[in-house]
Design a protein around this motif. Structure first.
Motif, PDB file in Angstrom:
ATOM      1  N   ASP A 153      22.607  41.999  31.372  1.00 42.38           N
ATOM      2  CA  ASP A 153      23.624  42.153  30.333  1.00 42.38           C
ATOM      3  C   ASP A 153      24.829  41.244  30.520  1.00 42.38           C
ATOM      4  O   ASP A 153      25.757  41.250  29.706  1.00 42.38           O
ATOM      5  N   LEU A 154      24.827  40.447  31.594  1.00 43.28           N
ATOM      6  CA  LEU A 154      25.952  39.549  31.883  1.00 43.28           C
ATOM      7  C   LEU A 154      25.430  38.165  32.268  1.00 43.28           C
ATOM      8  O   LEU A 154      24.305  38.018  32.721  1.00 43.28           O
ATOM      9  N   VAL A 155      26.272  37.158  32.085  1.00 39.10           N
ATOM     10  CA  VAL A 155      25.947  35.811  32.538  1.00 39.10           C
ATOM     11  C   VAL A 155      26.615  35.606  33.894  1.00 39.10           C
ATOM     12  O   VAL A 155      27.826  35.797  34.033  1.00 39.10           O
ATOM     13  N   ARG A 156      25.838  35.241  34.894  1.00 38.68           N
ATOM     14  CA  ARG A 156      26.372  35.015  36.238  1.00 38.68           C
ATOM     15  C   ARG A 156      27.063  33.654  36.298  1.00 38.68           C
ATOM     16  O   ARG A 156      26.439  32.605  36.184  1.00 38.68           O
ATOM     17  N   ALA A 157      28.374  33.670  36.435  1.00 41.62           N
ATOM     18  CA  ALA A 157      29.165  32.446  36.539  1.00 41.62           C
ATOM     19  C   ALA A 157      29.166  31.954  37.990  1.00 41.62           C
ATOM     20  O   ALA A 157      28.719  32.665  38.894  1.00 41.62           O
ATOM     21  N   VAL A 158      29.683  30.751  38.193  1.00 44.10           N
ATOM     22  CA  VAL A 158      29.699  30.160  39.534  1.00 44.10           C
ATOM     23  C   VAL A 158      31.085  29.597  39.847  1.00 44.10           C
ATOM     24  O   VAL A 158      31.612  28.767  39.104  1.00 44.10           O
ATOM     25  N   SER A 159      31.663  30.083  40.925  1.00 46.14           N
ATOM     26  CA  SER A 159      32.891  29.492  41.459  1.00 46.14           C
ATOM     27  C   SER A 159      32.487  28.469  42.513  1.00 46.14           C
ATOM     28  O   SER A 159      31.983  28.828  43.578  1.00 46.14           O
ATOM     29  N   LEU A 160      32.670  27.196  42.182  1.00 44.45           N
ATOM     30  CA  LEU A 160      32.387  26.147  43.162  1.00 44.45           C
ATOM     31  C   LEU A 160      33.476  26.135  44.226  1.00 44.45           C
ATOM     32  O   LEU A 160      33.211  25.982  45.412  1.00 44.45           O
ATOM     33  N   LEU A 161      34.700  26.317  43.788  1.00 46.74           N
ATOM     34  CA  LEU A 161      35.845  26.473  44.678  1.00 46.74           C
ATOM     35  C   LEU A 161      37.019  26.988  43.854  1.00 46.74           C
ATOM     36  O   LEU A 161      37.378  26.396  42.832  1.00 46.74           O
ATOM     37  N   THR A 162      37.580  28.091  44.281  1.00 49.24           N
ATOM     38  CA  THR A 162      38.768  28.639  43.638  1.00 49.24           C
ATOM     39  C   THR A 162      39.704  29.107  44.741  1.00 49.24           C
ATOM     40  O   THR A 162      39.251  29.632  45.758  1.00 49.24           O
ATOM     41  N   GLY A 163      41.003  28.903  44.548  1.00 49.92           N
ATOM     42  CA  GLY A 163      41.916  29.352  45.588  1.00 49.92           C
ATOM     43  C   GLY A 163      43.375  29.279  45.189  1.00 49.92           C
ATOM     44  O   GLY A 163      43.732  28.783  44.112  1.00 49.92           O
ATOM     45  N   TYR A 164      44.195  29.799  46.090  1.00 50.67           N
ATOM     46  CA  TYR A 164      45.640  29.868  45.870  1.00 50.67           C
ATOM     47  C   TYR A 164      46.362  29.403  47.125  1.00 50.67           C
ATOM     48  O   TYR A 164      45.941  29.712  48.247  1.00 50.67           O
ATOM     49  N   LEU A 165      47.437  28.686  46.923  1.00 46.86           N
ATOM     50  CA  LEU A 165      48.331  28.295  48.005  1.00 46.86           C
ATOM     51  C   LEU A 165      49.736  28.695  47.590  1.00 46.86           C
ATOM     52  O   LEU A 165      50.216  28.271  46.540  1.00 46.86           O
ATOM     53  N   ILE A 166      50.372  29.534  48.405  1.00 48.83           N
ATOM     54  CA  ILE A 166      51.700  30.054  48.071  1.00 48.83           C
ATOM     55  C   ILE A 166      52.659  29.667  49.187  1.00 48.83           C
ATOM     56  O   ILE A 166      52.440  30.005  50.355  1.00 48.83           O
ATOM     57  N   LYS A 167      53.713  28.952  48.816  1.00 51.99           N
ATOM     58  CA  LYS A 167      54.691  28.501  49.799  1.00 51.99           C
ATOM     59  C   LYS A 167      56.069  29.072  49.463  1.00 51.99           C
ATOM     60  O   LYS A 167      56.557  28.882  48.335  1.00 51.99           O
ATOM     61  N   PRO A 168      56.710  29.762  50.407  1.00 52.22           N
ATOM     62  CA  PRO A 168      58.049  30.293  50.146  1.00 52.22           C
ATOM     63  C   PRO A 168      59.063  29.172  49.949  1.00 52.22           C
ATOM     64  O   PRO A 168      59.005  28.136  50.612  1.00 52.22           O
ATOM     65  N   THR A 169      59.982  29.378  49.015  1.00 53.84           N
ATOM     66  CA  THR A 169      61.109  28.457  48.833  1.00 53.84           C
ATOM     67  C   THR A 169      62.432  29.177  49.072  1.00 53.84           C
ATOM     68  O   THR A 169      63.487  28.580  48.998  1.00 53.84           O
ATOM     69  N   GLY A 170      62.348  30.457  49.356  1.00 46.98           N
ATOM     70  CA  GLY A 170      63.505  31.300  49.618  1.00 46.98           C
ATOM     71  C   GLY A 170      63.025  32.717  49.838  1.00 46.98           C
ATOM     72  O   GLY A 170      61.834  33.002  49.763  1.00 46.98           O
ATOM     73  N   PRO A 171      63.944  33.662  50.105  1.00 47.20           N
ATOM     74  CA  PRO A 171      63.531  35.043  50.366  1.00 47.20           C
ATOM     75  C   PRO A 171      62.896  35.725  49.159  1.00 47.20           C
ATOM     76  O   PRO A 171      62.146  36.690  49.312  1.00 47.20           O
ATOM     77  N   ASN A 172      63.188  35.225  47.959  1.00 44.35           N
ATOM     78  CA  ASN A 172      62.656  35.855  46.751  1.00 44.35           C
ATOM     79  C   ASN A 172      62.170  34.804  45.742  1.00 44.35           C
ATOM     80  O   ASN A 172      62.309  34.973  44.529  1.00 44.35           O
ATOM     81  N   SER A 173      61.577  33.723  46.266  1.00 41.58           N
ATOM     82  CA  SER A 173      61.075  32.659  45.391  1.00 41.58           C
ATOM     83  C   SER A 173      59.954  31.916  46.112  1.00 41.58           C
ATOM     84  O   SER A 173      59.844  31.971  47.339  1.00 41.58           O
ATOM     85  N   CYS A 174      59.126  31.206  45.332  1.00 39.76           N
ATOM     86  CA  CYS A 174      57.997  30.504  45.949  1.00 39.76           C
ATOM     87  C   CYS A 174      57.397  29.491  44.982  1.00 39.76           C
ATOM     88  O   CYS A 174      57.657  29.516  43.776  1.00 39.76           O
ATOM     89  N   ILE A 175      56.596  28.587  45.530  1.00 34.57           N
ATOM     90  CA  ILE A 175      55.756  27.690  44.753  1.00 34.57           C
ATOM     91  C   ILE A 175      54.342  28.247  44.823  1.00 34.57           C
ATOM     92  O   ILE A 175      53.779  28.413  45.911  1.00 34.57           O
ATOM     93  N   PHE A 176      53.780  28.536  43.665  1.00 36.66           N
ATOM     94  CA  PHE A 176      52.479  29.192  43.556  1.00 36.66           C
ATOM     95  C   PHE A 176      51.486  28.210  42.956  1.00 36.66           C
ATOM     96  O   PHE A 176      51.634  27.789  41.809  1.00 36.66           O
ATOM     97  N   THR A 177      50.480  27.803  43.731  1.00 40.30           N
ATOM     98  CA  THR A 177      49.495  26.829  43.271  1.00 40.30           C
ATOM     99  C   THR A 177      48.116  27.478  43.165  1.00 40.30           C
ATOM    100  O   THR A 177      47.668  28.178  44.081  1.00 40.30           O
ATOM    101  N   TYR A 178      47.483  27.236  42.035  1.00 42.45           N
ATOM    102  CA  TYR A 178      46.126  27.741  41.777  1.00 42.45           C
ATOM    103  C   TYR A 178      45.224  26.543  41.547  1.00 42.45           C
ATOM    104  O   TYR A 178      45.545  25.656  40.751  1.00 42.45           O
ATOM    105  N   LEU A 179      44.092  26.488  42.256  1.00 42.73           N
ATOM    106  CA  LEU A 179      43.137  25.390  42.106  1.00 42.73           C
ATOM    107  C   LEU A 179      41.756  25.992  41.867  1.00 42.73           C
ATOM    108  O   LEU A 179      41.365  26.937  42.549  1.00 42.73           O
TER     109      LEU A 179
END
Length: 271
Positions: A153-179
């Motif tokens: 009942d579903l199509v099986r998708a494929v993640s070749l590569l998925t990920g996140y890189l999160i770098k703090p820029t302060g105590p309540n802020s960050c750079i959030f990267t999704y690839l």
């Protein structure tokens, strides 16, 4: 991308993933607005002889968001917390962790709603993560699990590569990267997939950002000290031998024809 002698990502894979997240070479900007930028990877000129090849594969896409009101640690928790995801992800059908593979790796299942007349999708992925004061990283890719084969009942998708890189820029802020480089399979042309991903990615990241804004209040009344992604001893998942898993290749999956679904939807719309 190397995974060493086993299927669980090693240090070299994380380093390569982080390098791709930070790289600008062979990436073309497609969107840049309101602290959000989206790029797609292009083949080096030396490796590209014509444009046809660019449309025969699924693009690798990268999104970067400058978050000014949520900490990197909170965004990292949001990505891990499958219970919380049920409260903010409107496209999710099912999501659950299947088994632990190591202190920083597990295998899980996720299915989501696709717009009609397309069939809904699902994926089984191996996920691994690293956390430090300077950065947080999560990577996943599709695997074959002996007890979770593709469903009718579903199509099986494929993640070749998925990920996140999160770098703090302060105590309540960050750079959030999704690839991500993911193939939804089915009968969707690759150029449609590539175009759609560039439009959908910013919307998805804004949803994740909003989830991050609301997470501290939610977590305060929902098992606030339970974070098995930070404290492996808290995990109640069964252990699994990684050798039982194999990397899922798209060409080994049935190519589902969704044209009949489209025809049925068009007939319904015209009646």
């Amino acid at each position: 991308m190397s995974r060493g002698s086993g299927i669980i990502p090693d240090e070299s894979m994380f380093n390569e993933f982080k390098k791709q997240c930070l790289s600008t070479e062979n990436w073309v900007s497609k969107y840049d607005k309101n602290d959000m930028e989206v790029w797609v990877e292009v083949a080096p000129l030396s490796a590209s002889t014509n444009n046809k090849g660019n449309y025969s594969k699924v693009h690798k896409i990268k999104c970067r968001m400058n978050i000014k009101d949520v900490s990197a640690a909170t965004m990292y928790d949001v990505l891990h917390d499958s219970v919380y995801r049920k409260t903010w992800d409107p496209t999710m059908l099912e999501s659950y962790d299947i088994a632990r593979l190591a202190h920083n790796a597990d295998v899980g299942y996720y299915s989501w709603i696709c717009p009609k007349p397309l069939k809904n999708r699902d994926v089984v992925t191996l996920r691994s993560w690293q956390a430090s004061e300077n950065e947080y990283a999560i990577v996943n890719f599709s695997v074959k699990h002996p007890k979770f084969p593709p469903r009718k009942d579903l199509v099986r998708a494929v993640s070749l590569l998925t990920g996140y890189l999160i770098k703090p820029t302060g105590p309540n802020s960050c750079i959030f990267t999704y690839l991500s480089q993911a193939d939804p399979r089915g009968s969707l042309p690759k150029w449609v997939v590539n175009k759609a991903s560039q439009v959908l990615a910013p919307k998805v990241l804004r949803s994740v950002h909003k989830a991050g804004q609301n997470y501290p209040a939610w977590k305060a009344v929902n098992s606030p000290d339970h974070k098995p992604w930070l404290y492996p001893i808290q995990s109640e998942l069964p252990m699994m031998d990684p050798a039982e898993l194999f990397i899922q290749r798209g060409d080994s999956l049935e190519n589902v024809d969704e044209s009949s679904s489209r025809d049925a939807q068009e007939n319904e719309d015209s009646s």
